[in-house]
Design an enzyme around this catalytic site. Sequence first.
Site, short mmCIF file in Angstrom:
data_model
loop_
_atom_site.label_atom_id
_atom_site.label_comp_id
_atom_site.label_asym_id
_atom_site.label_seq_id
_atom_site.Cartn_x
_atom_site.Cartn_y
_atom_site.Cartn_z
N TYR A 1 1.08 -1.37 0.08
CA TYR A 1 -0.34 -0.15 0.02
C TYR A 1 0.94 1.29 -0.03
O TYR A 1 0.57 2.22 -0.83
CB TYR A 1 -0.89 -0.06 1.20
CG TYR A 1 -1.77 1.20 1.35
CD1 TYR A 1 -2.91 1.30 0.70
CD2 TYR A 1 -1.41 2.36 2.22
CE1 TYR A 1 -3.72 2.25 0.83
CE2 TYR A 1 -2.46 3.34 2.44
CZ TYR A 1 -3.35 3.39 1.80
OH TYR A 1 -4.20 4.66 1.84
N LYS B 1 1.06 4.00 -2.90
CA LYS B 1 0.68 5.43 -2.76
C LYS B 1 1.86 6.40 -3.00
O LYS B 1 1.54 7.83 -3.53
CB LYS B 1 -0.06 5.66 -1.41
CG LYS B 1 -1.23 5.07 -1.06
CD LYS B 1 -2.17 5.53 -2.09
CE LYS B 1 -3.67 4.92 -1.82
NZ LYS B 1 -4.76 5.27 -2.78
#
Length: 251
Positions: A155, A159
């Site tokens: 994640y 990002k």
Amino acid sequence: MTLLAGRVALITGAGGGIGRGIALRFAQEGAAVALHCRTAVEAARELAAEIGERAVVLPGADLTVEDECRKVVAQAAEWGGGRLDALVNNAGVQPVRDLPGMTAADWRAVVDTNLTSVFACTQAAAEVMREQGGGTVTHIASVEARMPAEGHAHYCASKAAVVMHARAAAREYGPYGIRVNTVSPGLIDRERLAEAWPDGMRRWREATAVGRLGHPEDVGDACVFLASRMASWVTGHDLVVDGGASARSTW
């Protein structure tokens, strides 16, 4: 006066909490909003009913598939009378998986959803915006683009890449009047979060300068600003919305 009167916007992942907050704020500021959702169709329909005739639900598109990204952008522009003034790339996933036990399939599932979809939706939207003389694209990133968390390696990496994609896209699409930015939220409150993660909520509140968690509308406000004329000279920027948590001392 409203900041986005007459604009047509596409919000991906609009059935979730943050997506709902973004869509509501866009509608409140006068925009017509196309609400993409893959699974939370009923929630998106309830949101569209709340907004009224200036909202449409575009269900089912799997944004890990390039053709489906192009399809949902085309549907939004067609509904908007051939225009698409703003795209908010909000759709994403955040599973927890320790890095030593992570598989390549685990990695790809997150990267394709959080990053590849941003690339494909932005490219498709920019083609429409270029023909009409400009537009805005906002990616929803995260404070975890800069602050790693255990179990979130895929994640965090996705990002961080989203932030850099926006900076690169701002340079390449800028000559066509298209601005590209990111919003990086901190912890946003949601239903049942207090029961699921009470210690985490406490620590987040203590870490912020304002003493509270974020609300979906806080993210929506940032997105409205970046899509409005008030941000006409803002592009390639990451707007952190975390109540000041990133400003704390590190020692």
